[in-house]
Write an enzyme that holds these catalytic residues in place. Structure first.
Site, short mmCIF file in Angstrom:
data_model
loop_
_atom_site.label_atom_id
_atom_site.label_comp_id
_atom_site.label_asym_id
_atom_site.label_seq_id
_atom_site.Cartn_x
_atom_site.Cartn_y
_atom_site.Cartn_z
N ASP A 83 0.81 -1.21 0.00
CA ASP A 83 0.00 0.00 0.00
C ASP A 83 0.85 1.26 0.00
OD1 ASP A 83 -2.10 -1.79 0.20
OD2 ASP A 83 -3.23 -0.48 1.54
N CYS A 124 0.88 -7.99 5.22
CA CYS A 124 0.50 -6.60 4.99
C CYS A 124 -0.94 -6.44 4.53
CB CYS A 124 1.45 -5.96 3.98
SG CYS A 124 3.12 -5.74 4.65
N ASP A 125 -1.52 -5.34 4.98
CA ASP A 125 -2.75 -4.74 4.48
C ASP A 125 -3.81 -5.74 4.00
OD1 ASP A 125 -0.42 -2.55 4.00
OD2 ASP A 125 -2.29 -1.66 4.63
N LYS A 126 -4.06 -5.80 2.69
CA LYS A 126 -5.18 -6.59 2.18
C LYS A 126 -4.89 -8.08 2.19
CE LYS A 126 -6.35 -2.57 1.76
NZ LYS A 126 -5.04 -2.21 2.28
N CYS A 196 4.90 -2.15 8.29
CA CYS A 196 5.26 -0.81 8.78
C CYS A 196 4.98 -0.69 10.28
CB CYS A 196 4.54 0.25 7.98
SG CYS A 196 5.03 0.28 6.24
N GLU A 447 -6.92 4.59 -0.56
CA GLU A 447 -6.55 5.24 0.69
C GLU A 447 -6.05 6.64 0.39
OE1 GLU A 447 -5.25 1.43 3.46
OE2 GLU A 447 -3.70 2.73 2.63
N SER A 473 -5.74 5.50 5.30
CA SER A 473 -4.73 4.55 5.77
C SER A 473 -4.73 4.51 7.29
CB SER A 473 -3.36 4.99 5.26
OG SER A 473 -2.33 4.29 5.94
#
Length: 560
Positions: A83, A124-126, A196, A447, A473
């Protein structure tokens, strides 16, 4: 519970499967291995994402654990979008949309090559929620082990994370940061592999995997570079074999009560607003009732115990040092805010897990009697601008912006908004409206970290509000209200807002209102040109055709 008839015997038992066994022997399997349980290892390694760069090593540890436990591991890969790298350009349209593709691809692999159990390796993320959706859909014994968070960076004696880099862009645009300082920061902010370092979406979802019961304790917080992370991966490989032996499957864990625990955890941690979107999608796959009203009801009775970057100068590594998610959950349990009889991948209940938890330290994890706030870190708002709801990370909103009324500055895309903000069009008191960025209208529900971070870098985070039918985000801070539903492209009122219209934000009272008369709204709707033409092609065009509202988790319509 859904009936599940998948198992490896489908491809290896009986004379009729001799051709299948022939191909399996070509992989180097022995006769003894052919008789053992097959375990799929779903690895999202790639060279693009810092959070996934090291996942080959994690997978090798998992495979060792599976072999120790008497299973035969079969690793395969999924795609993954970073992202941060996809942010603020057309690539972000493919981030959320990749979630459905990842889920579908895992289903395809496992239906075509049946196994007896699964280990998921996201970070991560998705990718995390996509794998959870696949786990619910396939309903096999399974366990999650992520790659872990990166350590915080350091610049000028202060710890920093990725959110600081996006805000630095705004400071640089204002002339408050030199080219040399910007370069020094960018080389310091992300010092290791891993997701992150703050409570952004990736770490939020990995922490919630513990609250749901899908991962072992420590999965959400043990840093990527710690040896303990490798040990956790090996243990996960061994543990999935115990889950297989006892036939504890994904839907035995993903119950209504488990989702309630996850929402409580979400609120107490001050997680990314994206978690609401993803929990809804996972619940949809699990056949669990999930609504924004229920999320907000739980939020109103759940104190926020943690404030991590970007809402503070504390990072995920700090949470890990003081006991991680079990310590936080144990604090909630003191006020009977958890369902302790839910099953976990330990093969035992959440209550049993929390008996081993450390006490809250009182600083990183506040005690239940001294929280940061009496309600949760996320709030759901309603009003004529969001009849189906919208979300805000209230735990990262400045006190002076909890209630705010101001004039709208309207933009029809993120690019327009970024250009306008950088050009000085937005001033203190304004409410920025970024529309046609929803699941269908974007498409892909981008985002808006770049616009929000630019505003923060310009010193306006405590005086400017932002509203979008897209997303924000987890690295965002400020009065940033996302997931506005219905979205502009679906006829939502956000599509009719004009520059100078007065918008009233009241987070404590859960309200978002456009202060324009009914007759004027009717007039505007009649004259509205509708959504701008996007000239979509390929996967993103198919995504726009099938995706539903952000209020429903932006899932696909069920095929009839």
């Amino acid at each position: 519970m859904k009936e599940n008839k998948m198992h490896s015997n489908t491809i290896k038992d009986g004379a009729v499967r001799a051709p299948h066994r022939s191909l399996l022997y070509a992989l180097g399997l022995s006769e003894a291995e052919m008789k053992r349980p097959f375990v799929g290892i779903v690895n999202s390694y790639n060279d693009f994402i810092p959070g996934h760069k090291h996942l080959r090593e994690i997978a090798e540890c998992v495979k060792a654990g599976v072999r120790y436990g008497g299973g035969v591991p079969f690793e395969f890969s999924t795609i993954g979008v970073c992202d941060g790298i996809a942010m603020n350009h057309q690539g972000m349209k493919y981030s959320l949309s990749s979630r459905e593709l990842i889920t579908d691809s895992i289903e395809i692999m496992i239906r075509a090559h049946p196994v007896d159990a699964l280990v998921f390796i996201p970070n991560c993320d998705k990718i995390v929620p996509a794998m959870m959706m696949a786990a619910a859909r396939l309903n096999l014994p399974c366990i999650f082990v992520s790659g872990g968070p990166m350590l915080a960076g350091r610049y000028n004696g202060k710890r920093i994370g990725l959110s600081d880099m996006f805000e630095a862009v705004g400071a640089h645009a204002q002339g408050n940061l030199s080219d040399e300082e910007l370069t020094c920061m960018e080389k310091s902010a992300c010092p290791t592999c891993g997701s992150c370092s703050g409570m952004y979406t990736a770490n939020s979802m990995n922490c919630l995997s513990e609250a749901l019961g899908l991962s072992l304790a420590g999965n959400g917080t043990i840093p990527a570079v710690f040896a303990e992370r490798r040990a956790l991966a090996t243990t996960a490989g061994e543990q999935v074999m115990r889950l297989y032996e006892r036939q504890i499957k994904a839907l035995d864990i993903l119950t209504f009560d488990a989702f309630e625990n996850a929402i409580r955890s979400d609120m107490a941690l001050g997680c990314s607003t994206n978690t609401v979107l993803h929990l809804a999608a996972i619940a949809y796959e699990a056949g669990i009732d999930f609504s924004l009203k229920h999320v907000d009801e739980i939020g109103k009775t759940t104190p926020q115990l943690c404030k991590l970057n970007p809402a503070s100068e504390d990072f995920i590594e700090d949470l890990n040092l003081v006991g991680g998610i079990p310590a936080m959950l144990a604090e909630l349990a003191k006020k009977n805010l958890l369902k302790l009889d839910t099953m976990t991948v330990d093969g035992d209940t959440m209550g049993a897990r929390l008996k081993k938890a450390r006490p809250a330290d009182g600083k990183i994890i506040r005690t239940i009697d001294n929280p940061h706030r009496k309600d949760g870190g996320i709030a759901v708002l309603w009003g004529n601008l969001a009849e189906d709801g919208c979300v805000v990370k209230q735990g990262a909103v400045a006190p002076e912006m909890m209630v705010h009324t101001g004039p709208a500055k309207v933009y029809n895309s993120e690019e327009e908004a970024s250009a306008g903000i950088s050009a000085g069009e937005v001033v203190a008191g304004d409410i920025v409206v970024i529309r046609f960025e929803g699941p269908k209208g974007g498409p892909g529900m981008r985002e808006m970290l770049a616009p929000t971070a630019t505003i923060a870098g310009m010193g306006l985070a405590s005086s400017v509000g932002l509203i979008t039918d897209g997303r924000f985000s987890g690295a965002t801070r400020g009065a940033c209200i996302g997931h506005v539903s219905p979205e502009a492209a679906a006829g939502g009122l956000i599509g009719l807002v004009e520059n100078g219209d007065i918008i009233a934000i009241d987070i404590p009272n859960r309200s978002l209102e456009l202060q324009v008369g009914h007759d004027e709204i009717v007039k505007r709707r009649a004259a509205s040109p509708g959504a701008p033409c996007r000239n979509l092609k390929g996967y993103i065009a198919r995504y726009a055709e099938n995706v539903t509202s952000g209020a429903n988790g932006a899932v696909f319509e069920r095929m009839r």
